[in-house]
Scaffold this motif. Structure first.
Motif, PDB file in Angstrom:
ATOM      1  N   LEU A   1       0.801  -1.223   0.000  1.00  0.00           N
ATOM      2  CA  LEU A   1       0.000   0.000   0.000  1.00  0.00           C
ATOM      3  C   LEU A   1       0.833   1.272   0.000  1.00  0.00           C
ATOM      4  CD1 LEU A   1      -2.793  -1.058   2.504  1.00  0.00           C
ATOM      5  CD2 LEU A   1      -3.071  -0.584   0.069  1.00  0.00           C
TER       6      LEU A   1
ATOM      7  N   LYS B   1       1.593   3.367  -3.065  1.00  0.00           N
ATOM      8  CA  LYS B   1       0.505   3.988  -3.829  1.00  0.00           C
ATOM      9  C   LYS B   1       0.630   5.507  -3.807  1.00  0.00           C
ATOM     10  CE  LYS B   1      -3.762   2.470  -3.394  1.00  0.00           C
ATOM     11  NZ  LYS B   1      -4.968   1.877  -2.786  1.00  0.00           N
TER      12      LYS B   1
ATOM     13  N   SER C   1      -1.783   7.664  -3.574  1.00  0.00           N
ATOM     14  CA  SER C   1      -2.569   8.199  -2.472  1.00  0.00           C
ATOM     15  C   SER C   1      -3.164   7.042  -1.686  1.00  0.00           C
ATOM     16  CB  SER C   1      -3.684   9.100  -3.004  1.00  0.00           C
ATOM     17  OG  SER C   1      -4.536   8.338  -3.819  1.00  0.00           O
ATOM     18  N   LEU C   2      -3.341   7.256  -0.399  1.00  0.00           N
ATOM     19  CA  LEU C   2      -3.889   6.211   0.462  1.00  0.00           C
ATOM     20  C   LEU C   2      -5.305   6.582   0.881  1.00  0.00           C
ATOM     21  CD1 LEU C   2      -0.853   5.541   2.862  1.00  0.00           C
ATOM     22  CD2 LEU C   2      -1.527   4.234   0.854  1.00  0.00           C
ATOM     23  N   SER C   3      -6.173   5.594   0.897  1.00  0.00           N
ATOM     24  CA  SER C   3      -7.518   5.831   1.420  1.00  0.00           C
ATOM     25  C   SER C   3      -7.455   5.659   2.930  1.00  0.00           C
ATOM     26  CB  SER C   3      -8.503   4.847   0.810  1.00  0.00           C
ATOM     27  OG  SER C   3      -8.191   3.538   1.233  1.00  0.00           O
ATOM     28  N   GLU C   4      -8.528   6.021   3.592  1.00  0.00           N
ATOM     29  CA  GLU C   4      -8.595   5.857   5.044  1.00  0.00           C
ATOM     30  C   GLU C   4      -8.442   4.373   5.385  1.00  0.00           C
ATOM     31  OE1 GLU C   4      -8.181   7.385   8.484  1.00  0.00           O
ATOM     32  OE2 GLU C   4      -8.635   8.747   6.829  1.00  0.00           O
ATOM     33  N   GLU C   5      -9.037   3.547   4.537  1.00  0.00           N
ATOM     34  CA  GLU C   5      -8.975   2.105   4.749  1.00  0.00           C
ATOM     35  C   GLU C   5      -7.537   1.598   4.609  1.00  0.00           C
ATOM     36  OE1 GLU C   5     -10.928  -1.883   2.812  1.00  0.00           O
ATOM     37  OE2 GLU C   5     -11.657   0.087   2.142  1.00  0.00           O
ATOM     38  N   ASP C   6      -6.829   2.120   3.571  1.00  0.00           N
ATOM     39  CA  ASP C   6      -5.428   1.747   3.366  1.00  0.00           C
ATOM     40  C   ASP C   6      -4.601   2.089   4.599  1.00  0.00           C
ATOM     41  OD1 ASP C   6      -6.092   0.986   0.810  1.00  0.00           O
ATOM     42  OD2 ASP C   6      -5.393   2.859  -0.119  1.00  0.00           O
TER      43      ASP C   6
ATOM     44  N   SER D   1       1.672  12.013   0.813  1.00  0.00           N
ATOM     45  CA  SER D   1       0.418  12.558   1.328  1.00  0.00           C
ATOM     46  C   SER D   1       0.466  12.568   2.845  1.00  0.00           C
ATOM     47  CB  SER D   1      -0.764  11.713   0.857  1.00  0.00           C
ATOM     48  OG  SER D   1      -0.798  10.496   1.586  1.00  0.00           O
TER      49      SER D   1
ATOM     50  N   ARG E   1      -1.496  10.997   4.763  1.00  0.00           N
ATOM     51  CA  ARG E   1      -1.725   9.646   5.293  1.00  0.00           C
ATOM     52  C   ARG E   1      -0.445   8.818   5.281  1.00  0.00           C
ATOM     53  NH1 ARG E   1      -7.175   9.476   2.357  1.00  0.00           N
ATOM     54  NH2 ARG E   1      -8.607  10.159   3.983  1.00  0.00           N
TER      55      ARG E   1
ATOM     56  N   SER F   1      -2.852   0.305 -12.514  1.00  0.00           N
ATOM     57  CA  SER F   1      -3.540   0.870 -11.340  1.00  0.00           C
ATOM     58  C   SER F   1      -4.428   2.041 -11.739  1.00  0.00           C
ATOM     59  CB  SER F   1      -2.514   1.312 -10.304  1.00  0.00           C
ATOM     60  OG  SER F   1      -1.588   2.206 -10.887  1.00  0.00           O
TER      61      SER F   1
END
Lengths: 703, 466
Positions: free
Chosen positions: A480, A483, A485-490, A547, A549, B322
């Motif tokens: 992860l 990536k 950008s990371l989501s909150e879930e990530d 980011s 996160r 991706s």
């Protein structure tokens, strides 16, 4: 190689005057009566094509071959001429298809024999063709726009193919003069316009068509220069198949095509399904596919035969029945689109369908010496068939040194599998062009490179250089963090990975630290964890700029790796014992890693017995809240872990564990013990869950 | 690029060199041999993969050593060179042409080294499209000047191509062999030669099956080189001692190198790496194995341009998976986004109508009649074939055919057996009528994009309705 040569623009001018409605006087019997049905029946009178029909179908065949071989950048403007001119399409790429032209031709219909011949002339069409050649194509426009100050390098040349029925040589000369004058006139106009370009070179090809059985009134004439701008040639041809042959030769000359005949194609007979006969299929393609033959002077040796008028030559190549469907990367020096000469004959369509279904066919060049040389390959890509030229001569790169002999060649523990996985994740895919992607800045290929940059910020090349990439437990975070950008879930997954590592450390789980090169026991357990945490920090630090996160993942690592007091204390106590346990555990750990670690011979027996029970669960650990992996045996692990945390694992302990595990399978474990940590079960834990996870307390994750 | 050394073995080469500075008595031949010895030494040290052959000529020519990498053999042959009669370049060049084509085929550019001084060499170059170079000795002919001259020539003709291969932050210094030659595109619009960059950047990865034996302009070995090694060892004087070199090589062998990692994974996964060679110029890296189970990292150069392979589309439009909403390769690698399909199908993929040969027309008419006899079961095929014929006849202005086929259908109608389904007669006469209407050219019935539709019949009511 010139992009804007004479063949960039071809204007077809087809005579639509009343005399073209005349019959070509070649009859086609389309009522083929079978013996059983034919008795007593009067067969339908044979039909006969008009000169117009002959001209149209032969010109369409010219276009069909052209569009098959050059789907782009070779443009046709189709003009019909009677009492006025009718332009059937434009230079635009989307107007370039036989379907478009056929549709427009249907709207025009055959010439009207009743029309006044005095008003009708092919001249209207010729004038329109010259005007049309002055019109800029989208490709010329694009080239001029990109070149800006050197825009004058973009040339404007073209060809006019005129299919008509001329009255005499004088009539032909009149047509030539008219084209010449119109060019001069139009060039003057074009000089002052943005959308027009003066014609620099024009090739006029006049094809005089006359019916069977008549003598021609017009004589053949090879290409001659009318002026510095215009060349002209005259072909006097009988309508029908002679005309078809002529236009087939012309399309080959105009677009540098050559012919290959594939011979010995085995095909099931339509009538007798179990017999097979051999067929030949002729294909047209760019003549560069024969370059090797031309240059080596092998053309005749390669089985070339002269046919028809002697102008047409074909190179014969032998079909080699494909054995496997294996994917292979051939050394191919050219690939050229093909067009079958006889597109809807049965042998042709059998061959093309075979190829369109995804099979490739190797072709053999027959040589007088009898030796076999595979020189070409037919293969389709996305519904288009290409003739590939395979290199059949000696390579200057033969017998190269092996990569293992060069730099880095002696290193044996490259992360080949991991890099393979990396390559799969960095495969490319076509992204449709849209205004959106342009607006977002980077073109897709640049985004692909940017992704490679992110993925390789920290990428150790060999197994012994890394700890974290040898640990299944780190995988979720490692996947992860790269990536964009990371989501909150990530973020949550990354944090869970970290908590899980904390848990492992607290339980004193062994780590796959490399001992390669270091003699003896290697680093101590707490040192191992320090190395692991440092490496993880290095990985995450390279991404913190990505980011907020990403930064929070690093924050989480820094916060978590500060040792909780309880553990510090435990470590002091445990240090003495650790030394003893080290040897045994290291080998367990190695084996469980499923990497190519050398097994310690001495402990092999022990290890193998233990592996069965606890091997897999040693390294793969998720945080308590994440879903269980499929192959995990939770009960087994929960029981073992408290034992392990206490200290060294002796053979006796392992044996006891084994028995305990075996016994535990026979009864339902007490719920409190399952969720216990160090044999202590926390009460009222649901209250904590409701308040969110209280994770830092005692460094324990609660369940 | 293989090298042919063409050595003048005529008597003129035995002329003595005028001696002012040189102490020994030397023939021109001795000087030429000295120069070539340097050349061979240089090749043996720096261009080990280069093939060289030696041809001697006088009025005849002789292939002394066929293409080889064994420079000792070349040297030996050079030392044993005998003297012959007079110089005749033409026959020698014929000889070279033979030797080269037999061995390498046409597509292989070849370096031609000639040792002699001749005035008509310039004309020769012009004949070769200006492609070539003449090196002439400057100043006095003596051993020293020959050595200097050879040195200059070597730097010019056999330069290295050191480059850096990058994949994001992973990189390796590499030697690209043979050196990629500059490429000319459209000489009118784009007359400048294109050179490949020394920074070779990987864009991404593609399966071998997807890239599908693409045409390439040239192939090159990509050999990793140790970074700390001296780069400027051009002349034989600066080359390291062989022993030192091997130990340095051994050392380098133990340092992990990205090329080796890349090669290993490309081989295992059956993939290629797409690499950018310059603006709108790409190539691919892959593992190339020879028959002896040795393999190496190879780079093939595509033709310069934004879209070198139609089945990949524009390379600049290839992005990371991706970016796609859904993995285009499928979760289990069962799919592929390649090859791209062209917007318009080629003629052989779309059932076109061609009546240039009478047999084409007859086949199409027979197809209709065969289906006509199997009505109503074959109604759909019957109308499909009928409409295909109708469209072509309208486009070709072949109205006579429409009338003819209409008559054939009417006749079929009269020949229907008593047992025939009543629908057959209705469909036949309906089709015949529509064809006749189309053959008038009446725009209402002769529109190209219009089709003749099957007649709707209703047998339960005992009659037919449209």
């Amino acid at each position: 190689m010139k992009m804007f040569s004479v063949s960039h623009k071809t204007a077809f001018v087809v005579d639509h005057c009343p005399y073209m409605a005349e019959s070509c006087r070649q009859q086609v019997e389309c009522d083929v009566l079978t013996k059983s049905r034919g008795q007593g029946m009067i067969p339908l009178a044979p039909v006969s094509k008009s000169l117009w029909t002959c001209a149209v179908e032969c010109s369409m065949e010219y276009c069909r071959i052209l569009y098959d071989v050059y789907p782009l950048k070779k443009l046709i403007n189709y003009i019909v001429s009677d009492s006025e001119f009718h332009i059937l399409n434009s230079w635009r790429q989307e107007d370039q298809s036989t379907h478009e032209l056929m549709s427009a031709l249907a709207a025009v219909g055959p010439p009207n024999p009743q029309e006044d011949p005095e008003c009708c002339s092919v001249l209207h069409g010729l004038v329109a063709a010259v005007e049309s050649l002055c019109k800029i194509t989208e490709y010329q426009h694009e080239a001029r726009t990109t070149l800006m100050d050197t825009a004058d390098r973009v040339a404007n040349r073209g060809r006019i193919i005129c299919l008509t029925n001329a009255k005499s040589d004088t009539h032909v000369r009149m047509l030539e003069d008219c084209v010449q004058e119109t060019i001069l006139e139009q060039n003057k106009m074009a000089a002052g316009s943005d959308r027009l370009m003066p014609i620099q070179q024009c090739e006029l090809v006049l094809v005089h068509i006359f019916p069977q059985g008549e003598d021609t009134l017009v004589s053949d004439r090879p290409k001659k220069e009318v002026s510095s701008l215009l060349t002209s040639e005259v072909h006097s041809v009988r309508a029908g198949r002679h005309l078809a042959t002529k236009l087939n030769i012309l399309v080959q000359q105009h677009f540098d095509l050559a012919s290959t005949t594939i011979t010995n194609i085995p095909m099931k007979e339509e009538q007798h399904a179990n017999t097979s006969a051999n067929y030949d299929v002729e294909l047209l393609h760019h003549r560069d596919a024969h370059l090797e033959f031309f240059k080596s002077g092998d053309l005749h040796m390669a089985g070339s035969t002269s046919r028809d008028s002697g102008l047409k030559e074909t190179v014969t190549l032998k079909w080699c029945t494909p054995r496997t469907n294996s994917v292979e990367l051939h050394y191919c020096t050219g690939a050229y689109r093909i067009s079958p000469t006889d597109v809807n004959s049965r042998p042709s369509s059998c061959l093309t369908n075979f190829l369109l279904n995804g099979r490739s066919v190797l072709l053999e060049q027959p040589r007088k010496s009898g030796s076999k040389v595979i020189s070409h390959m037919l293969s389709s890509h996305g519904g288009e068939i290409f003739l590939h030229v395979l290199n059949s001569t000696r390579s200057t790169l033969e017998d190269p040194p092996s990569i293992s002999e060069g730099c880095g060649g002696r290193v044996t523990d490259y992360r080949i599998t991991d890099f393979g996985e990396f390559m799969r994740e960095n495969r490319l895919t076509p992204v449709p062009e849209s205004p959106d992607t342009e607006a977002s800045g980077k073109p897709p290929a640049e985004r692909a490179k940017a992704q490679l940059e992110r993925y390789t910020r920290y990428w150790p090349m060999i197994i012994s250089q890394t700890t974290i990439f040898n640990m299944q437990a780190v995988v979720p975070l490692a996947n992860l963090i790269v990536k964009e950008s990371l989501s909150e879930e990530d973020l949550l997954t990354c944090q869970k990975t970290v908590y899980n590592l904390v848990d492992m450390e607290r339980k004193n789980d062994p780590l796959p630290i490399s001992t390669v090169g270091s003699r003896g026991k290697g680093p101590k357990r707490d040192e191992q964890y320090r190395i692991m945490w440092n490496e993880l920090e290095t990985l995450v630090k390279t991404h913190v700029a990505g980011s907020e996160r990403h930064q929070r993942v690093l924050d989480c690592i820094i916060a978590c790796r500060s040792k909780p007091p309880e553990e510090e204390e435990r470590k002091k106590r445990g240090r003495k014992r650790e030394d003893k346990e080290d040897k045994a555990e290291k080998s367990i750990n190695k084996d469980s890693e499923d990497k190519s670690w050398q097994e310690s011979e001495r402990l092999k027996g022990v290890v193998e017995r233990v592996k069965e029970e606890q091997g897999e669960s040693e390294v793969i650990k998720d945080s308590p809240d994440s879903p269980e992996p499929l192959n995990k045996k939770p009960r087994l692990e929960e029981i073992q872990l408290p034992e392990k945390a206490k200290g060294p694992v002796s053979l006796l302990t392992m044996w006891t564990n084994r028995i305990t595990v075996a016994n535990s399978r026979k009864h339902q474990e007490f719920a409190g013990r399952i969720s216990s940590v160090n044999n202590k079960a926390e009460l009222y834990q649901h209250l904590k869950d409701e308040n969110g996870m209280d994770l830092h307390e005692n460094g324990k994750a609660t369940r | 690029m293989p090298t042919v050394v063409l050595m003048d073995a005529s008597l003129s080469m035995t002329r003595p060199v005028s001696l002012e500075q040189c102490s020994e008595e030397l023939q021109r031949k001795n000087l030429a041999v000295a120069g070539l010895t340097m050349l061979f030494e240089h090749m043996a040290n720096n261009y080990r993969l280069e093939f060289t052959s030696l041809v001697a000529f006088s009025s005849l020519w002789e292939l002394l050593v066929p293409f080889t990498r064994d420079y000792n053999t070349l040297q030996e042959a050079l030392n044993n060179l005998e003297d012959y009669d007079k110089t005749c370049l033409e026959s020698a060049l014929h000889g070279v042409s033979n030797v080269v084509q037999q061995e390498w085929g046409h597509a292989c550019p070849t370096q031609l080294q000639m040792t002699d001084t001749m005035h008509n060499l310039e004309q020769l170059l012009q004949l070769n499209g200006g492609d070539g170079q003449i090196f002439t000795m400057e100043g006095q002919l003596c051993l020293k000047s020959v050595q200097m001259f050879t040195q200059i020539m070597l730097i010019d003709l056999y330069p290295d191509f050191p480059a850096v291969l990058r994949c994001g932050n992973l990189a390796s210094d590499v030697q690209v062999f043979p050196r990629p030659e500059p490429v000319f595109l459209d000489e009118e619009i784009d007359p400048m030669p294109r050179h490949i960059l020394t920074d070779l950047e990987i864009v991404g990865f593609i399966e071998i099956g997807d890239i599908s034996s693409p045409p390439v302009m040239s192939r090159h070995l990509v050999l990793p080189i140790a970074v700390n090694k001296e780069v400027d060892d051009v002349g034989p004087g600066t080359t390291e001692e062989p022993e030192e070199e091997t130990s340095a090589n051994q050392q380098a062998g133990k340092v992990p190198n990205f090329c080796v990692l890349l090669h290993g994974s490309l081989k295992v996964e059956g993939m290629v790496a797409l690499v950018q060679l310059g603006p709108e110029w790409y190539g691919m890296l892959y593992s190339q194995a020879d028959s002896k189970k040795k393999s190496n990292l190879m780079m093939s150069l595509f033709e310069p341009g934004p879209e070198p392979l139609p089945w990949l589309g524009k390379v600049s439009q290839l992005g990371p998976i991706s970016d796609a909403a859904e993995n285009p390769y499928g979760e289990d690698d069962s799919k592929s986004p390649f090859p791209l399909q062209p917007k318009i199908k080629r003629s052989y993929a779309q059932n076109v109508t061609v009546w240039i040969k009478a047999s084409g027309l007859q086949t199409d008419v027979q197809k209709i009649l065969r289906n006509a006899r199997k009505l109503p079961e074959k109604t759909q095929t019957f109308y499909k074939e009928l409409n295909r014929l109708r469209k072509a006849a309208l486009a070709f202005g072949f109205w006579e055919l429409l009338k003819g086929v209409a008559e054939l259908l009417e006749r079929e109608c009269t020949l229907l057996p008593d047992t025939a389904h009543p629908d057959a007669a209705f469909q036949l006469s309906h089709a015949a009528k529509q064809l006749k209407l189309a053959s008038t050219g009446d725009s209402q019935y002769a529109a190209f994009d219009q089709n003749i539709n099957p007649m709707h019949t209703d047998f339960s009511g005992g009659g037919a309705g449209m």
